[in-house]
Each structure stands twice: as C-alpha cells, then as structure tokens.
Scaffold this motif. Structure first.
Motif, short mmCIF file in Angstrom:
data_model
loop_
_atom_site.label_atom_id
_atom_site.label_comp_id
_atom_site.label_asym_id
_atom_site.label_seq_id
_atom_site.Cartn_x
_atom_site.Cartn_y
_atom_site.Cartn_z
N VAL A 128 0.86 -1.18 0.00
CA VAL A 128 0.00 0.00 0.00
C VAL A 128 0.90 1.23 0.00
O VAL A 128 1.71 1.42 0.91
CB VAL A 128 -0.92 0.04 1.24
CG1 VAL A 128 -1.72 1.34 1.25
CG2 VAL A 128 -1.88 -1.15 1.23
N LEU A 129 0.79 2.05 -1.06
CA LEU A 129 1.55 3.30 -1.14
C LEU A 129 0.66 4.44 -0.69
O LEU A 129 -0.38 4.70 -1.30
CB LEU A 129 2.02 3.53 -2.58
CG LEU A 129 2.96 2.48 -3.16
CD1 LEU A 129 3.40 2.89 -4.55
CD2 LEU A 129 4.16 2.28 -2.27
N GLU A 130 1.07 5.09 0.37
CA GLU A 130 0.23 6.11 1.00
C GLU A 130 0.83 7.50 0.83
O GLU A 130 2.01 7.72 1.11
CB GLU A 130 0.09 5.78 2.49
CG GLU A 130 -0.82 6.71 3.26
CD GLU A 130 -0.86 6.35 4.74
OE1 GLU A 130 -0.41 7.18 5.55
OE2 GLU A 130 -1.31 5.23 5.07
N GLY A 131 0.00 8.42 0.36
CA GLY A 131 0.44 9.80 0.21
C GLY A 131 0.09 10.35 -1.16
O GLY A 131 -0.65 9.73 -1.93
N LYS A 132 0.63 11.50 -1.46
CA LYS A 132 0.38 12.17 -2.74
C LYS A 132 1.60 12.05 -3.64
O LYS A 132 2.73 11.99 -3.15
CB LYS A 132 0.04 13.64 -2.50
CG LYS A 132 -1.22 13.85 -1.66
CD LYS A 132 -1.49 15.31 -1.42
CE LYS A 132 -2.73 15.51 -0.56
NZ LYS A 132 -2.99 16.95 -0.28
N THR A 133 1.36 12.01 -4.93
CA THR A 133 2.44 11.85 -5.87
C THR A 133 3.52 12.92 -5.70
O THR A 133 4.71 12.66 -5.87
CB THR A 133 1.91 11.89 -7.32
OG1 THR A 133 0.88 10.92 -7.47
CG2 THR A 133 3.01 11.60 -8.32
N GLY A 134 3.10 14.11 -5.33
CA GLY A 134 4.05 15.19 -5.12
C GLY A 134 5.06 14.92 -4.02
O GLY A 134 6.13 15.54 -3.99
N ASP A 135 4.75 13.96 -3.13
CA ASP A 135 5.67 13.63 -2.04
C ASP A 135 6.97 13.05 -2.57
O ASP A 135 8.00 13.07 -1.88
CB ASP A 135 5.02 12.63 -1.08
CG ASP A 135 3.81 13.22 -0.37
OD1 ASP A 135 3.72 14.46 -0.32
OD2 ASP A 135 2.97 12.46 0.13
#
Length: 213
Positions: free
Chosen positions: A83-90
């Motif tokens: 599970v990849l959590e966060g926003k692409t900008g991170d």
C-alpha cells in the motif's frame, strides 16, 4: 454461521501511524497488536500488507530494503500487498528519478507479482485493507468468479516469478531453478554463472541483471 468479522494483526511498529486506530474504530474489525516477522498488517491470515508512505518508498529503494521486503512478502504463505500512502508530489522531495521509481514499481508488480494499492492517507489505507479483505471473502463464498489460479507450492510460485522476466519461459525457468536452487540465488548470480545454464544467453542474462540491478 461463519465469522463475518475481519481479524487484523497489526505490527507493533506500525502504531505510530494512524492506520491501526482507524481499523480499530470500524465495526466489523477485530484488531490485535503484536510483532509480525513480515509485513505490517496480517488480515484473516490471508492478506499481508506492507504500508509505505511515498517518502519511505523512495528511501527503501535507495537503501535496498524494498526488494528484500518484496522477497519476503512473495515467499509468505499469505498474499502480499503493498500500500503506497500519500500524494504523488511527495516523491519530489526524495530527489529520485522517475525512471528509478517506475523501475521499482515494475519489479514489484511484474517480477515479484505483488499488487500495489494507492491510498491518499491513513484513513484510506485502513479502508483499502478492509475492502480487500471483503473482496477476498466474497470470492471464497462464490460471489466473485475466479479467473486466475494461484500457484500451489513454493516451486510453482518461483517458476511463475521467473517467467515474468523477458525471454524466460517454463523450460528456462526450470533450468535456472535446478542450477541455482532458489530465485534469490538466481537474482544474485553474475553474468558468467547465468549464461552457463543451457538456453540462457547474454540477452536473457542481461534481462535478469537489469531487473534486479
């Protein structure tokens, strides 16, 4: 009547995230905290989730943890899921190239056969974990048709894993396993050892080294 509750074992090192709290607040979940040897969330002893923020995902590519964790997830009796959590900008703060990130995603999904799910925050990660468990339960109950048969046994899983690499079919995969004994040994072998296997030429050996390099 079968137990409709979703049993989630949370690794005690994950308590600093808010996912465990969101899981515990759900009506249909039973949460237990203990140390897991692999993964972060074990669901109904069927699904094993490894949660990563985008920043940690990038860091784990750099220090090599990602593929070690992937090997352990792939070898687990439970179905491994990232599970990849966060926003692409991170990812921007990681200063990692787009190609390196894409290469890691390709390796996890196509080579190791581990699905990747996206979540914007801890709350959505918790919902994804529960939703996936519900979908698996529906499949077990006959509510979702089975289109893909999971390999039975470690050897079949290893053969399927190898056949995800370009130019490696069933026969070449068998020869590689007979020569090296395990996928891990194949992935760490040098070019000369790889091409010593019948049917493995420079092109295939380079494909193997490219995937794990």
């Amino acid at each position: 009547m079968p137990d409709s509750k979703i049993h989630v074992v949370v690794d005690d090192r994950e308590l600093k995230s808010k996912v465990a709290r969101f899981l515990d607040q759900m009506d249909n979940t039973i949460v237990t905290i203990r140390r897991l040897p692999v993964g972060d969330y074990l669901v109904n002893n069927l699904l094993l989730f490894e949660r990563k923020t985008f920043a940690d995902f990038a860091a784990s590519i750099k220090d090599g943890r990602l593929f070690m964790q992937a090997r352990r997830l792939a070898a687990s009796r439970s179905k491994g899921v990232f599970v990849l959590e966060g926003k692409t900008g991170d990812f921007l703060d990681s200063r990692m190239s787009r190609e390196a990130i894409q290469g890691a995603l390709i390796t996890l999904s196509l080579i190791f056969g581990i699905p990747l799910l996206r979540a914007k925050d801890a709350s959505e990660s918790a919902r994804l974990i529960v939703y996936a468990a519900n979908q698996i339960q529906k499949q077990a109950d006959g509510g979702v048709p089975r289109h893909v048969k999971r390999p039975k046994g470690k050897r079949k899983a290893q053969l399927n894993l190898l056949q995800g690499i370009s130019d490696i079919g069933p026969e070449r995969a068998k020869r590689l396993l007979e020569k090296f004994g395990s996928v891990e040994q194949i992935f760490t072998a040098d070019m000369n050892d790889l091409i010593s296997v019948a049917g493995i030429g420079l092109k295939t050996a380079r494909a193997i080294r490219w995937v794990v390099g």
